[in-house]
Scaffold this motif. Structure first.
Motif, PDB file in Angstrom:
ATOM      1  N   ARG A 249      23.482 -20.788 -59.723  1.00  0.00           N
ATOM      2  CA  ARG A 249      24.877 -20.922 -60.150  1.00  0.00           C
ATOM      3  C   ARG A 249      25.199 -19.825 -61.147  1.00  0.00           C
ATOM      4  N   GLU A 250      26.055 -18.882 -60.712  1.00  0.00           N
ATOM      5  CA  GLU A 250      26.488 -17.780 -61.564  1.00  0.00           C
ATOM      6  C   GLU A 250      25.296 -17.053 -62.179  1.00  0.00           C
ATOM      7  N   GLY A 251      24.304 -16.767 -61.349  1.00  0.00           N
ATOM      8  CA  GLY A 251      23.128 -16.061 -61.817  1.00  0.00           C
ATOM      9  C   GLY A 251      22.134 -16.919 -62.556  1.00  0.00           C
ATOM     10  N   GLN A 252      22.421 -18.201 -62.678  1.00  0.00           N
ATOM     11  CA  GLN A 252      21.555 -19.135 -63.391  1.00  0.00           C
ATOM     12  C   GLN A 252      20.770 -19.952 -62.381  1.00  0.00           C
ATOM     13  N   TYR A 253      19.445 -19.991 -62.546  1.00  0.00           N
ATOM     14  CA  TYR A 253      18.606 -20.772 -61.655  1.00  0.00           C
ATOM     15  C   TYR A 253      18.415 -22.167 -62.246  1.00  0.00           C
ATOM     16  N   VAL A 254      18.837 -23.166 -61.483  1.00  0.00           N
ATOM     17  CA  VAL A 254      18.756 -24.549 -61.934  1.00  0.00           C
ATOM     18  C   VAL A 254      17.728 -25.284 -61.074  1.00  0.00           C
ATOM     19  N   LYS A 304      25.936 -21.197 -55.143  1.00  0.00           N
ATOM     20  CA  LYS A 304      25.172 -20.869 -53.953  1.00  0.00           C
ATOM     21  C   LYS A 304      23.819 -21.552 -54.011  1.00  0.00           C
ATOM     22  N   GLU A 305      23.553 -22.412 -53.046  1.00  0.00           N
ATOM     23  CA  GLU A 305      22.278 -23.127 -53.009  1.00  0.00           C
ATOM     24  C   GLU A 305      21.151 -22.156 -52.713  1.00  0.00           C
ATOM     25  N   ASN A 306      20.124 -22.194 -53.559  1.00  0.00           N
ATOM     26  CA  ASN A 306      18.984 -21.305 -53.394  1.00  0.00           C
ATOM     27  C   ASN A 306      17.906 -22.006 -52.573  1.00  0.00           C
ATOM     28  N   SER A 307      18.098 -21.987 -51.260  1.00  0.00           N
ATOM     29  CA  SER A 307      17.099 -22.587 -50.384  1.00  0.00           C
ATOM     30  C   SER A 307      17.163 -21.904 -49.043  1.00  0.00           C
ATOM     31  N   ASP A 308      16.313 -22.334 -48.134  1.00  0.00           N
ATOM     32  CA  ASP A 308      16.294 -21.739 -46.807  1.00  0.00           C
ATOM     33  C   ASP A 308      17.104 -22.552 -45.811  1.00  0.00           C
ATOM     34  N   LYS A 309      18.080 -23.321 -46.304  1.00  0.00           N
ATOM     35  CA  LYS A 309      18.789 -24.227 -45.413  1.00  0.00           C
ATOM     36  C   LYS A 309      20.088 -23.661 -44.862  1.00  0.00           C
TER      37      LYS A 309
END
Length: 368
Positions: A249-254, A304-309
């Motif tokens: 989210r906005e360059g932030q990894y959650v 943006k969801e950080n996954s392979d989905k």
């Protein structure tokens, strides 16, 4: 943003999350989703789907806040669910089947006998052209989704229970008990191995080269896929960790974690200071025995969801885009798919998601 979690108590839990300088998470809804414990959950930009030991898949429309219906194609516990973008869902179960669903009409486009034993995990390539699955028949299988057929079968020495593509689709990993094998797509051979002390229960790619691994203890560890070295480890919970989810989210990894201690926690990870570990953003005690976790992002354009989905997780070339287009033309609409559609079983439903149990109790006390 909504945290959604399944538990042994047969309930789907929803928690509204508000980002800001001080993140907050509050109970939003509880829904008695199944007649047995929940085993899998998946999300896209509109729907949440849950799988259970009761052999059903339940669908929830998060924008309308209603239960959308149930899918009854499988016989046996639903073991894995994964969306591809907004149009398709893949499901796997103990019956050895992988089912491909159209999420516009919720039709079963194809039912594949994927494994002789249970399907334990599946993963869709970011391009949508390939899928991988592992099962209790000690095989890793590659599926050609353009043609809807098996492309390759690899025999494993033991049963793998997790498989995942990296976000860029250039590598994938399998998990066998406490061992992670990293494969290259180009050579289909192992390029490295990560071994932990405890059995691995959940794994997530944070970036193309960083893995978050959790197991049957209270620790989360970040590993480099290139060097297979542990970059950081920290105590996240008081009991074993059941599931990990992550998004950017906005360059932030959650990072979001769910544990047997009943807590869901959200963490902020600064990749430049990864050795220091993530910082806690917020937490909530669900008071439930959690089994699975996902995050529904209602503002897909901003988060943006950080996954392979999803297909958007990698930069597609023009050739890849045309290949994706062919999926709809060459596979999803063939005659054999139309035959499979007749076999589908869908139970419609329009039940609204309930307010949290805690709120109901308060009302009863006030009326008393």
């Amino acid at each position: 943003m909504e945290l959604v979690a399944g538990c042994y108590e047969q309930v789907l839990l929803g928690f509204a999350t508000r980002p800001g300088q001080s993140w907050t998470v509050v109970p939003d809804f509880t829904h008695h989703a199944h007649s047995a414990s929940l085993s899998a959950v998946a999300v896209n930009n509109r729907y949440v789907v849950t799988g259970s030991r009761d052999e059903t898949i339940q669908i929830y429309d998060m924008k309308k806040r209603i239960e959308h219906g149930a899918l009854l194609q499988h016989n046996g516990t639903i073991t894995c669910l994964e969306f591809y973008g907004t149009a398709h869902l893949l499901s796997g179960a103990e019956d050895g089947l992988i089912c491909i669903w159209n999420t516009k009409r919720w039709e079963c486009l194809k039912s594949i006998k994927a494994h002789k034993g249970h399907v334990t995990s599946l993963s869709i390539h970011p391009s949508g052209k390939l899928a991988l699955s592992v099962g209790t028949d000690k095989t890793l299988r590659t599926w050609n989704l353009v043609e809807g057929r098996s492309a390759f079968i690899k025999n494993l020495k033991q049963n793998a229970h997790i498989i995942k593509w990296s976000p860029d689709g250039e590598k994938y990993v399998t998990v066998i008990t406490n061992k992670v094998d990293i494969y290259s797509l180009d050579t289909a051979s192992i390029t490295g191995t990560i071994t932990t002390e405890k059995r691995i229960s959940s794994l997530r790619f944070i970036t193309d080269s960083i893995l978050a691994i959790a197991g049957d203890d209270e620790m989360i560890r970040f590993y480099s896929c290139d060097s297979q070295k542990c970059l950081c480890e920290f105590k996240a919970h008081e009991n074993r960790i059941k599931d990990i989810f992550s998004f950017e989210r906005e360059g932030q990894y959650v990072i979001v974690t769910a544990s047997s201690d009943g807590y869901i926690k959200m963490w902020n990870l600064d990749l430049d200071k990864i050795k220091d570990g993530p910082s806690l953003l917020c937490e909530v005690n669900t008071k439930a025995r959690l089994t699975c976790l996902a995050v529904w992002l209602d503002r897909a354009s901003e988060m943006k969801e950080n996954s392979d989905k999803t297909a958007t997780s990698c930069q597609e070339t023009e050739d890849e885009k045309s290949s994706i287009a062919r999926i709809d033309k060459d596979f999803w609409t063939t005659k054999r798919v139309k035959i499979a559609r007749r076999k589908r079983k869908i139970i419609p439903g329009k039940q609204k998601l309930e307010a949290p149990v805690q709120k109901k109790k308060k009302k009863q006390n006030n009326s008393a």
